[in-house]
Design a protein around this motif. Structure first.
Motif, short mmCIF file in Angstrom:
data_model
loop_
_atom_site.label_atom_id
_atom_site.label_comp_id
_atom_site.label_asym_id
_atom_site.label_seq_id
_atom_site.Cartn_x
_atom_site.Cartn_y
_atom_site.Cartn_z
N LYS A 136 0.84 -1.20 0.00
CA LYS A 136 0.00 0.00 0.00
C LYS A 136 0.87 1.25 0.00
O LYS A 136 1.86 1.31 0.73
CB LYS A 136 -0.87 -0.01 1.26
N ALA A 137 0.51 2.23 -0.83
CA ALA A 137 1.24 3.49 -0.85
C ALA A 137 0.25 4.63 -0.80
O ALA A 137 -0.81 4.56 -1.43
CB ALA A 137 2.05 3.60 -2.13
N ASN A 165 11.00 5.98 -7.04
CA ASN A 165 11.29 4.64 -6.53
C ASN A 165 11.28 4.73 -5.00
O ASN A 165 12.10 5.42 -4.42
CB ASN A 165 12.65 4.20 -7.05
N PHE A 166 10.33 4.02 -4.39
CA PHE A 166 10.17 4.13 -2.94
C PHE A 166 10.86 3.00 -2.17
O PHE A 166 10.70 2.90 -0.97
CB PHE A 166 8.69 4.22 -2.57
N TYR A 167 11.54 2.14 -2.89
CA TYR A 167 12.40 1.09 -2.32
C TYR A 167 11.66 0.04 -1.48
O TYR A 167 11.83 -1.15 -1.69
CB TYR A 167 13.54 1.73 -1.50
N ILE A 173 3.62 -1.15 -7.54
CA ILE A 173 2.90 0.01 -7.00
C ILE A 173 3.60 1.30 -7.43
O ILE A 173 2.95 2.25 -7.86
CB ILE A 173 2.78 -0.10 -5.46
N ASP A 174 4.93 1.31 -7.35
CA ASP A 174 5.69 2.49 -7.80
C ASP A 174 5.36 2.79 -9.26
O ASP A 174 5.15 3.95 -9.65
CB ASP A 174 7.20 2.25 -7.66
N ARG A 207 -3.14 0.23 -3.70
CA ARG A 207 -3.06 -0.98 -2.87
C ARG A 207 -3.03 -2.17 -3.83
O ARG A 207 -3.73 -2.17 -4.84
CB ARG A 207 -4.27 -1.07 -1.93
N ARG A 208 -2.23 -3.17 -3.50
CA ARG A 208 -2.09 -4.31 -4.42
C ARG A 208 -2.10 -5.62 -3.65
O ARG A 208 -1.38 -5.78 -2.66
CB ARG A 208 -0.79 -4.17 -5.22
#
Ligand code: SAH
Length: 458
Positions: A136-137, A165-167, A173-174, A207-208
């Motif tokens: 989830k982001a 890129n949120f690592y 999701i990114d 969300r995935r």
């Protein structure tokens, strides 16, 4: 401590210090004449030259100018920006050291807060690959250099630092965030302006489902009027075919709270699916769902192992969310009663029971502390009580109701070792023995600690 103690350092002074310890926020601790300095990106054993940048009466903050030696626990960081925005405060620490840091925090809480030094605390259960795990982001949208931009807030600020890129997020999701951002740019959607509470698109939430691959997109806007949805929706579906649900959530308020009260379903339904330990779960945009599915399975497996159910037990699952723990336990119990305060989550939980053909569960909507008091007064009891409260832990009324109800066994799932320890102390006074605590790393690269405790009535 003497009342007239003087602060031995001044702002902007340079000092060379040795890091002795870590705070629970992962900051290095050094001492100058007994005065504590908290220092970001510094590990125990490291000798660092620092500049003092803030001083208080009993402690201050300093920044590293030079590191004179490196701890064996240090790794090369992924990106300075991650530290700036605070999403990975432990990124400079080798993963096994992170796991140990978390175990140590639980031990410290058990000793200092619970005063239960004898309770066994096991090694933290870690992940094989501790990155790309978040399912989830929640990404803020702002105008930067005249362009609609996504990124993350600089720590303790409202300034958005552009990031792609949120690592620690699922790479898919990114990718989805970038695709949605580009579509929004193309149609000239106005990014939110927080200072003036103007503009429109505030957040993009993605969300995935880890096992299903299903993606939900939530577009949080300031006004109900959005954009040419007849164009935007097909474009999103074309760019990301795994999308099963697009929801617009409207939040007109000038607030840090991300979601508003109203929602409009733009595509599909207000739900997507994932599976955990063989059960399938429907999740709506408002419902809590653990962010690290691989580790959640290990967490729930720990709950199952601690519970040692035979199929005869009456179980209460308090703070049950969308019913994940209740449904996991139901297969090995006589009946499970869930309690959850958020109505849409309770609706998800009921639908999830049906979806998995599980009939021996009942979900009650309400505040756990009120429902437990009521059940206890009605003389109901349970063989096993599972609790999984938010960070603030159990309400006093809840703990009192447990002590009156006397369930034989209790499994406490906690995301905050401090409130866990406080509650375990109260339950110990109330006639329970804490048998063991198992930390599970649900949030690699961050300082968050999740743990499971087993209690048995004396
Ligand atoms: N056990 C679930 C949810 C845990 S999160 C899971 O593993 O997914 C904690 C849950 O407690 C959230 O769903 C939240 O909505 C709920 N909650 C918060 N305060 C509550 C209260 N006072 N009474 C009942 N539920 C509460």
């Amino acid at each position: 401590m003497k009342a007239d103690k003087v602060v031995p350092v001044k702002k902007n002074e340079k000092h060379t210090v040795k890091i002795e310890d870590l705070t629970h926020e992962g900051m290095g601790v050094a001492r100058i004449q007994g005065y504590s300095l908290f220092i970001e990106n510094a590990l125990p054993g490291e000798q660092v030259e620092v500049k003092i940048h803030k001083t208080g009466k009993s402690f201050g903050y300093a920044k590293v100018l030079n590191r004179l030696n490196s701890s064996e626990d240090r790794v090369v960081i992924q990106d300075e920006n991650y530290t700036r925005v605070g999403i990975t405060p432990l990124q400079h620490m080798r993963y096994p050291a992170q796991l140990n840091f978390k175990k140590q925090q639980v031990i410290n809480s058990m000793q200092r807060i619970a005063k239960l030094p004898e309770v066994p605390v096991y090694d933290t259960i870690g992940m094989a690959n501790p990155s790309g795990y978040r399912n989830k982001a929640q990404i803020p949208v702002r105008k930067i250099n005249d362009k609609l931009t996504t990124g993350f807030f600089r720590k303790n600020s409202h300034e958005v630092i552009p990031m792609e890129n949120f690592y620690i997020q699922d790479p898919k999701i990114d990718e989805t965030i970038i695709a949605v951002r580009d579509i929004m740019r193309e149609y000239g959607v106005k990014p939110y302006n927080e200072n003036e509470n103007t503009g429109n698109l505030r957040h993009i939430i993605v969300r995935r489902g880890y096992y299903t691959g299903e993606i939900m997109i939530v577009l949080v806007t300031r006004t109900a009027k959005l954009f040419p949805t007849s164009k935007i929706i097909p474009d999103i579906l074309e760019a990301i075919p795994e999308v099963v649900s697009i929801v617009q959530n409207v939040n007109p308020k000038h607030t840090n709270v991300i979601l508003g009260d109203d929602a409009i379903v733009l595509y599909g339904e207000d739900k997507y699916r994932d599976t955990l330990l063989g059960n399938t779960f429907e999740i709506s945009h408002r419902s809590f769902y653990q962010v690290n599915p691989q580790q959640t399975e290990k967490l729930y497996q720990t709950v199952l192992d601690f519970a040692e159910l035979t199929g005869e037990e009456t179980v209460i699952d308090a703070y049950s969310g969308i019913g994940t723990i209740a449904l996991t336990l139901a297969k090995n119990a006589k009946h499970v009663y869930g309690i959850e305060i958020i109505e849409p989550a309770v609706e998800n939980a009921k639908a999830n029971a049906e979806l998995n053909n599980i009939e021996n569960v009942t979900f009650e909507a309400g505040a756990a502390e009120e429902v437990m008091v009521q059940w206890s007064e009605e003389g109901r009891t349970a063989d096993l009580l599972v609790v999984d409260p938010p960070r603030k832990g159990l309400e006093k009324e809840f703990t009192e109701a447990v002590i009156a109800m006397q369930p034989t066994k209790m499994v406490y799932v906690s995301c905050n070792p401090a409130t866990l320890a406080r509650d375990l102390a109260l339950l110990t006074e109330g006639g329970y023995t804490v048998k063991k605590v198992q930390p599970v790393d649900l949030f690699p690269q961050t300082t968050h600690v999740e743990s499971v405790a087993l209690l048995v009535r004396n």
